[in-house]
Structures are given as C-alpha cells and as structure tokens.
Design a protein around this motif. Structure first.
Motif, PDB file in Angstrom:
ATOM      1  N   GLY B 139     -70.004  31.862 -51.133  1.00  0.00           N
ATOM      2  CA  GLY B 139     -70.321  31.480 -49.754  1.00  0.00           C
ATOM      3  C   GLY B 139     -70.641  32.683 -48.882  1.00  0.00           C
TER       4      GLY B 139
ATOM      5  N   THR C  42     -63.634  30.530 -55.063  1.00  0.00           N
ATOM      6  CA  THR C  42     -64.352  29.302 -55.398  1.00  0.00           C
ATOM      7  C   THR C  42     -64.391  29.089 -56.903  1.00  0.00           C
ATOM      8  OG1 THR C  42     -65.676  29.542 -53.406  1.00  0.00           O
ATOM      9  CG2 THR C  42     -66.540  28.099 -55.120  1.00  0.00           C
ATOM     10  N   GLN C  86     -66.818  24.252 -50.350  1.00  0.00           N
ATOM     11  CA  GLN C  86     -67.249  25.253 -49.367  1.00  0.00           C
ATOM     12  C   GLN C  86     -68.617  24.885 -48.789  1.00  0.00           C
ATOM     13  OE1 GLN C  86     -67.183  29.196 -51.014  1.00  0.00           O
ATOM     14  NE2 GLN C  86     -67.110  30.179 -49.016  1.00  0.00           N
ATOM     15  N   ASP C 161     -61.672  24.501 -50.012  1.00  0.00           N
ATOM     16  CA  ASP C 161     -62.365  25.781 -50.100  1.00  0.00           C
ATOM     17  C   ASP C 161     -62.950  26.118 -48.730  1.00  0.00           C
ATOM     18  OD1 ASP C 161     -63.510  28.052 -51.046  1.00  0.00           O
ATOM     19  OD2 ASP C 161     -64.744  27.082 -52.579  1.00  0.00           O
TER      20      ASP C 161
HETATM   21 MG   LIG Z   1     -66.098  30.732 -52.079  1.00  0.00          MG
END
Ligand SMILES: [Mg+2]
Ligand SMILES: Nc1ncnc2c1ncn2[C@@H]1O[C@H](COP(=O)(O)OP(=O)(O)OP(=O)(O)O)[C@@H](O)[C@H]1O
Ligand SMILES: Nc1ncnc2c1ncn2[C@@H]1O[C@H](COP(=O)(O)OP(=O)(O)OP(=O)(O)O)[C@@H](O)[C@H]1O
Ligand SMILES: [Mg+2]
Lengths: 298, 227, 227, 298
Positions: B139, C42, C86, C161
């Motif tokens: 992310g 993640t 996420q 997440d």
């Molecule tokens: Mg992540």
C-alpha cells in the motif's frame, strides 16, 4: 500529429493489448471467425454465380437455312451474321452432319429412321451468344437475314435459367449483404467489449490530462491492430481451406473444375484485409466515443 | 492560483456536500485540508481538477473560470495539475509505464522520459520496484508511486488526497518534506489529510471543512476538526 | 488460534518478504502488526487468509495446517475470517449488495440477511449510504463499509489491514472501540496499522516487522518500528 | 443445491448482468447475430435440399412392352410390377398415346413423321420411383418381367443428379458444420470476454469465501441467461425474416413455393433455443473455469 506521437500511439496500442493478452486473443479470434464466414460465402456465391454463367454461355441458337441454298449463299449468310452484335461463335452444321447426328439420337427408334428416305434436314448454323440476355433480340435479327428459313432456341430453358439466375442473385446477394452486416456487427461488438473492459484505464487517462483525441487514437489504433491481426489470421485460414477444398474436390470429383472462374483468392484476401482494417477502425471509434461520453456524464 | 467563489456541490440532486464555499489559495501556498470523513475534501479536489463541476458558483485556476472549459482546455488544465488520488488510480501496468504515460501525452522524447523517471523514482525510493505492477506493490509503495506520478511533470498545482494513509510515520514525514520542497519550487500544494501529527508538525495553513462549510481557515494552523 | 511456524515467503523467487517467522496468536487476543512500508504486514495477512501460501514453514489456523487445504477447505476457512483489505476489494455494487453477498454464500435467508445488515450498518453509521455504490462513497465511508462486511458474519478471526488510513482521528477511535468489542466477544483481532496514536492509546500486544523478521513482540506495547 | 441457493444464483446472475448492462446487451446481440446466421443457412440448406428431392422424385422409368402383347398380358405385367418394391406410381401409356406425343414432339421434322406409315411404337408403362437411389436395381428387375421388351431411363440425368446431390450435400453439410462451429466459437468467445471483464469481481468472491462451485454456477447461470436471451432475440428476428421473405418471394415469383418442405420453423426455433442455452452454459463454464485457474495461479 507528428511522427513521435504516431509512434507513441502504436506503442500504447501494443501495451494496451499486452495488458490483457487473453482478451485481445479472443477478440482477434472472433474477428477472424466472422471474416472467415464472410469469405466462405463470398467464394461460394461467386463460384456458383460463375458456374451459372458457364451454363448460360453454352446456350445456343440454331439457324436453319433454306433447303435450296447454295454454298455462296451460305457464306453470304455468315457474312450477315458477322454484322449482328452479341454473337460470340458461329458453327456451320451441314445437312449431312445433322442427319448423322439425328440418326445417332434416334437409334432406338431405328424403325422410324429407316422409314425415311434421303436426308430431310436442312443446313444450319449453331450460334453461341456472348450473353443469354438478348437471345430473343438476336433471334429476331437472325430471322431477317436472307437465306435463313427458321431460328430455334430453347425458349423454355432460357426462361427457366433466367428465373433461376434472378432467384439466385436475389437470394445470394441478400445473404451476402446480410452476412456482411452481421460480420460488421460481430466485429464491432467484440471490439466494443474489449474497450468497455478498459473503462477504468480510460478514466485514468482522462484524469492525468490526456485529450479525448489522444485517447480516441490510442483505441482506434488498437482496433486497427486487432482488425489487422484478425484479417491476417482469417486470410491464412481461408487460403488454407481453399487449397484443401480445391484439392479434396479434385480428388472426389476430378471432372469438376471448382473455384476457377469465381472470385480470385487474391482479390478476396485484399478485401478481407481492408475489411478488417476498416471495421477495426470504425468499431473502435464508435466504442471509444461512446465510452468517453459515458465517462463524461457520470 | 486557486479561487472558489460561492461554490455549491450537490450529489444526486439531494445531498449537498459543499455549500457556498469561498476560498483563495495563492501561488506559493502549502495548504492542509482537514475535516471528518465525508466532509467533502475529495469533492473539493475533484472540483479543482474539474473532474466535477459545481452546481453553482465558480472555480478559478490561475484567474481562469473553469466552468465553461471544453474538453481540450480541461486536458490542458490537468496536465498542469499533479494529483495523488485517494484511491490511487494507477494503470494496471508497470510503475515505469504509469509514469511514462504522463510524459508521453505531453509529447516528451523517450530519452527525457527515462531521465525524468529515474530522477523522480529515486526521490521516492522505489528504484527496485520500477518494473513491478501495482498489484505487486505494498500500500505504501503504491502511494509513493502516485506521488512520483504527480510530481514528475513539475506541475503548477499539486493536489494530494490522503497521501500518507498507507505510510508509516517516518515515511509520511519524508513525503511531507518532498511536498514542502516542491512547494518552495513554486508549486501550489493542497493536501487533504487526517494525519493530525503531520498537520501539527508542519505548521502550515489549515482549512477545516465541516457540514459543507469552511469552519476554520488558519495560517500556521493545527489539526482540529471540531467546530 | 493462529500459529506460524518457520514461515518464509518469497515473491518472484528472489524477493524475500518474510523469513522464518514464528508467531502464535491465541483466541482472545487483540494484536497490532506494525512495521515500515513494505515490511510484509499485508503479506502476513494474506498468508493467514491463505491468499498466499508460504514457500516453507506452515500456517496453522485453529490447530489445522492450511498448507494442503483444497479449494473447499480454503472457502470454509475464509468464511470464518473477516477481512478489511488495505485496498478495500469491494464489488461495484451497492453497499447493501456487498454485505448481502457474504451472507448469501452462507445460505442465509433473505429476512436474516436484512436484519444483520441493518444491525451492522448502524454500528458503523452508514445507514444513509446503504444503497450507494462504492464510487459514490468517500474514502472513510468505504473503509467503514469494509469493516461492516468483515464483522457481519461474527467471524472467528478478524484481519484488519490499515483500517483507519482514510479516517479522521475520532472515527478511527470509534472503529477501534468496535474492534475491541468484537474481540471481547471471542474474535481474534489482528490489525496492521501505521497509526502511532492509536497503537499507543490501545495498549495491546504489538508485533513489529522489519527486514523480514519480527523484531519485537510486546504485550501492552507501543508503536515503534525502529529496530 | 437447495431451492434457496438456486434462487440466489439466479438473483446473482441478474445483479451481475445489470452491473454492466451495456456489456451484457452487446454480448446478447452478438449471440443473436451468430445464431441468426446459422438459422438462415439451415433454412437455405434444408430448403434447397428438399427442392432437389422434388426433382429426384420426378424421375421416371419407361418400360416398353412387347409389340404383340395382349391386354390380359398388360394386366399381368402390371400385377408383376406390384411385387417389385420401390415403385411409387405406375402409369400405362398406350402405343396410340405415345405416337401422338411423338408426333407432337417432332412437329418441325414433320417430313420425317409423315414418311412413317402406321404406328411404329409399342405400349409402355411410365413408372415413378419412391427414391432415385435404386433406379438401376429396379430397372433390372423390370427387365425380367415377362412381356417387357425394353426398360429405359435417363441414365445421364440420374448420374448427373446424383453427383449434384452428392456435391450439394458435401458442400452444404460442410458449410453448415463449419457455421455451427463458428457460431459456437463466436458465442463462447463473447461470453468469455464478458466474464474476463469480471476478473476483479471473481477475485473478491473467492476472498470472502465463495466456493469455486458457487462462483462457477453464478457465471454458468449468467451464461445460460445470456444464451437464452440471445436465442429469443434470434428467434424473433429469424421468424420475422422468414415471414417477410416468404411473403416477398411470393410477390415476386408467385409460382415458386418456398420454405414449404424444408426445415419447419418450429423445429428451427426449438433448435436455436436449445443451442443458445447449451452454448451459453458451456461457454460460461469454460470461461469461468479458466478464469478461476488463472486467479489461483497468480
Ligand atoms: Mg500493506
Ligand atoms: N458520486 C457521488 N454520488 C453520491 N454521493 C457522493 C458521491 N461522491 C461523494 N459523495 C458523498 O459526498 C460526501 C463527501 O465525499 P468526499 O469524498 O468529498 O469526502 P471526504 O472529505 O474526501 O471524505 P474522506 O476523508 O472519507 O475521504 C460523502 O458523504 C459521499 O458519500
Ligand atoms: N505479488 C507480489 N510480487 C512481487 N512483490 C510483491 C508482491 N506482493 C508484495 N510484494 C512486495 O513485498 C513487500 C511487502 O509487501 P506488503 O504488502 O506485505 O507490505 P506491507 O507491510 O503491507 O506494506 P504497507 O504498509 O505499505 O502496506 C513489498 O516490498 C512489495 O513490493
Ligand atoms: Mg476523501
């Protein structure tokens, strides 16, 4: 547009195609298939058409001459015939030849033939025409020639053949027209599906500042490339089928000559290629235009 | 640089997000946009980018009213605005291709594209990820890639919508330093954020949205979205 | 509940994200997962969800090794795990449809589906947005919708997440309270986050990832991802 | 699967179709078009086939009887004919009738006919067969009947017709088979494109715990619905075209009877519907299976 932009547009098109190879492959396959359908029917249509043409060309007019005609009279008649337009071939059949043929034909009815004394038949000319369309007109003109006693042709055959040609062309052209339309629609739809799947991509393009024109040309070229590849595949397959079928038919029916006078395979290939390119371009243009509109509205 | 005059924005003809907003951000400014979730920060950014048009009122960019922009003018506007979108909006292509696209539509040469990408990618520290696709990035890495795309063109205006939501405090701070530096190089920067810590540390102008209105507009402000 | 034994995860056969990780999270725990961007938070969550499988080592959920799960066992596992992704991963359908889907695949009746959705949607405060599509929601609202989807089934395990990356501090705090309450109702909760403030306030177990290793595992820990 | 799940699967399919109405519409349109192409050619093939059948059925065998045969001999011959299988119709032509016809035919060669005294022709039977296939065998049997002097039929016509039927069936069936294959591929591809566009959706389904089976059935039913709708549209259009063309041809060539003995339109409709449903199901099964595999691999 300068050259760099064109180069870049092609690059973009290939990146975009590579991005979803499977989708592109399937789309190209569909384009090929529909082009192949069209090609097969064009070949059939033109070939049957030319076959019918062959039959028509074999239609003959028989011109019987006066029984008392002299050989100089015969040449005069022949000279007159040369002045009439629409005659392709002139063949003289002497009364002796005619009688021989007649006897041959009526072998079974021998009794009848044997009953006849001497030769009752006149000299004649067998004429082949350039086209069967004006057969009546030609026959009329022939009748006026001095030395001609009677003019005969298969009126019934001519009218049946004419009707058949008419029906065939009517049906055949409708079918080809319908197929052309169907092919267009299938290809346009297919391209449309691949472009709709890229809605998200187009949104991003617009948001980072790409002009509508730029986006349009990216997808037009993508469509062009797909149409091109689809056409190439179609051409390869059609040419393959063509050779195979010609060979196969030659094996099974060695006495028939197929695919000789109809549509030339080169013309067909060029036609398919142009069609692929044009529909690829048009299809993608329509799709991307409506997609851009829908994005703007949202 | 950016001026909003009586801007009202309503969604679905019933849900008013922004109500008669008046706002002026000058060329050299660095502005934080704060407010609770659903306050209209993203909507405001969309208005500046002309992704949305106001129901009433006008948005001026560089003194030009964007209301009646045609498609070409809009494209030109967007080429001069770098954006980090809250939901990233990256192509499903490698980071390199994502960055290159922005330059390609400007008609840049291959060589220059490569140079610019090299510079910006080392700035955000994604050298090793340059040829990965977005789904292969974490992310935070995606967010950094978006920053790279937003600044690669040295835009006149930089709009950053929640640019540190997926970054750890250190990385966030680094990003803020980059934005600061860009601001000093004459780019107007607007950052919509929920990061209290960063807003409090940066001591920049803070505009707070709430209930469709600007409830506070402070120089050297702090994060505080209470009315 | 969750046990990792010598788990190593490598992407593209060359980039090792997690190296011989050993970890045990028991049924009643609430755990924060911290670490710089790209640390593998993640990835760890994906391993628990069996979205990824480890290159070596094993992941045990409720004492069962998930390594050799077939497709059906994986589905069953996932039905018992609620996840806030996420990057959201919501259908391009209304929030209602998104929530309903999770219940429909369990074979729930229409009536019960409606009831459960009503309960959970008022818990996250999105009643008015229930029939909007994701692209009509703000970032924070989308995140709340994801929370609703993750908890609607009363899962055994909740993986979150970065669940507050798009939320203001107040909303983030509310979400944390919801997660806390769910944890008290016998759901194991794992939260990957960068929100220093929240981690510091909650005083829960904190697991810090760095360079492919767990560099710290503290009860009542604080956010601190320095080695 | 219980009823609730089935109901839910259909619900899902419709939600999924509604999610991208444009895509679904385009896909359904493509399915229709390809089914229409197939239908048109099935109609043409069966109709021409039955037309050829009509011609074949008109083939006759002429059996000449001994010149000295008595009327009781004639009835005996007729009785014998009744024992031979494959004869559909028996018509007696007396020598007087035959001579009259002969004279009619050779009007122009009057001289020849006039030279003949009396009636040289025998009595005969004109036989129509049930099928032209066994014409030689039947002819052989006929020859053995007492009182029969000779058996004649258009050997050349029969062999030409047979060849034509052979070629027509060869070409026609190849074309229909090829079209069937092409239609299948186009429809499968089209469904595949719509399903590929939903990759992201499928990924989410899997991540929130849907089983492969569940996902598969969702998309299978979606494919089924698309195939069904595509077939319905095709049927409406084909039936429309059919009525229109029948009407139009009746106007232009009132003497031709078309589409009467070929493929019944109801059979065709049922065939199209089944085909739409089956290919919809198969196409979506293939697509979703490969999509699920590709997701697993990633
Ligand atoms: Mg992540
Ligand atoms: N296209 C749309 N249709 C309907 N409502 C919308 C649409 N876009 C946004 N909204 C609504 O407008 C409100 C403001 O949205 P916006 O995205 O501007 O909020 P935000 O301040 O960016 O919130 P966040 O901090 O969560 O990102 C939200 O309540 C959202 O539901
Ligand atoms: N499919 C993939 N292919 C290659 N590399 C990957 C893939 N998925 C993740 N990575 C890499 O693995 C590393 C860890 O990713 P991960 O998403 O687990 O990080 P994270 O801790 O969640 O980071 P963040 O806080 O930014 O979300 C990243 O550097 C990322 O680039
Ligand atoms: Mg926002």
């Amino acid at each position: 547009m300068n050259l760099r932009v064109v180069k870049f547009l092609f690059e973009e098109a290939f990146i975009s195609l590579r991005q979803n190879v499977l989708m592109a492959t399937i789309a190209i396959m569909t384009i090929s298939i529909s082009l192949i359908i069209l090609a097969v029917f064009l070949l059939l249509f033109f070939d049957i058409n030319s076959a019918i043409g062959g039959v028509s060309r074999n239609l003959t007019i028989v011109t019987y001459l006066d029984k008392e005609i002299t050989s100089s009279g015969i040449s005069k008649v022949e000279e007159q015939f040369a002045l009439i337009t629409g005659i392709k071939n002139v063949e003289f059949v002497s009364k002796e030849d005619a009688w021989k043929k007649m006897k041959d034909k009526f072998k079974y009815q021998e009794d009848i033939v044997n009953l006849v004394q001497g030769n009752p038949l006149p000299d004649s000319f067998v004429l082949t025409l350039e086209s069967p369309d004006k057969i009546e007109d030609v026959a009329k003109e022939l009748k006026l020639v001095e030395g001609v006693s009677d003019v005969r042709f298969g009126k019934e055959v001519v009218s049946k053949l004419r009707m058949f040609v008419q029906v065939f062309n009517y049906v055949g052209l409708s079918v080809v027209g319908f197929l052309l339309l169907a092919t267009l629609l299938i290809i346009i739809n297919t391209i449309n599906l691949t472009i709709l799947a890229k809605k998200f991509e187009v949104e991003i393009m617009k948001l980072v500042g790409a002009t509508n024109n730029f986006v349009k040309w990216c997808f037009r070229i993508e469509g062009l490339v797909m149409g091109f590849l689809g056409a190439i595949v179609a051409i390869v397959i059609v040419d393959g089928i063509f050779s195979f079928v010609t060979y196969k038919i030659h094996m099974v029916f060695p006495f028939i000559s197929v695919f000789t006078q109809g549509l030339s395979i080169i013309t067909l290939n060029i036609f398919l290629l142009c069609l692929g390119l044009i529909i690829g371009l048009i299809g993608s243009s329509i799709s991307i235009k409506s997609l851009l509109k829908s994005i703007l509205k949202k | 640089m950016i001026r909003l005059r009586n801007v009202t924005k309503t969604y679905n003809k019933s849900f008013t997000v922004l109500q008669r907003i008046n706002l002026h951000i000058s060329k050299d400014e660095f502005v934080f946009l704060v407010g609770p979730t659903g306050a209209g920060k993203t909507t405001l950014i969309k208005l500046i980018l002309r992704e949305e048009v106001p129901d009433s009122g006008s948005v001026y960019i560089d003194k030009v009213n964007t209301r009646d922009f045609n498609e070409n003018q809009t494209s030109k506007l967007r080429k001069n605005i770098g954006v980090i979108f809250q939901d990233f909006k990256v192509f499903n292509r490698s980071i390199y291709e994502n960055l290159a696209f922005v330059l390609k539509i400007q008609g840049e040469k291959k060589k220059i594209i490569k140079e610019k990408i090299d510079t910006v990618i080392s700035l955000v520290g994604l050298e090793k990820k340059l040829h990965l696709h977005p789904f292969q990035l974490s992310g935070g890495e995606k967010q950094k890639a978006c920053l790279a795309r937003a600044i690669i063109n040295r835009p006149l205006v930089l709009l950053a919508d929640e640019p540190t939501g997926n970054l750890d405090p250190d990385a966030s701070w680094e990003i803020m330093q980059i934005l600061s530096k860009i601001n000093q190089q004459n780019t107007t920067v607007v950052v919509a954020t929920h990061d209290k810590h960063i807003v409090d540390m940066m001591r920049k102008r803070v505009i707070a949205l709430h209930g469709g209105n600007i409830i506070r507009d402070q120089q050297l402000g702090k994060y505080n979205h209470e009315p």
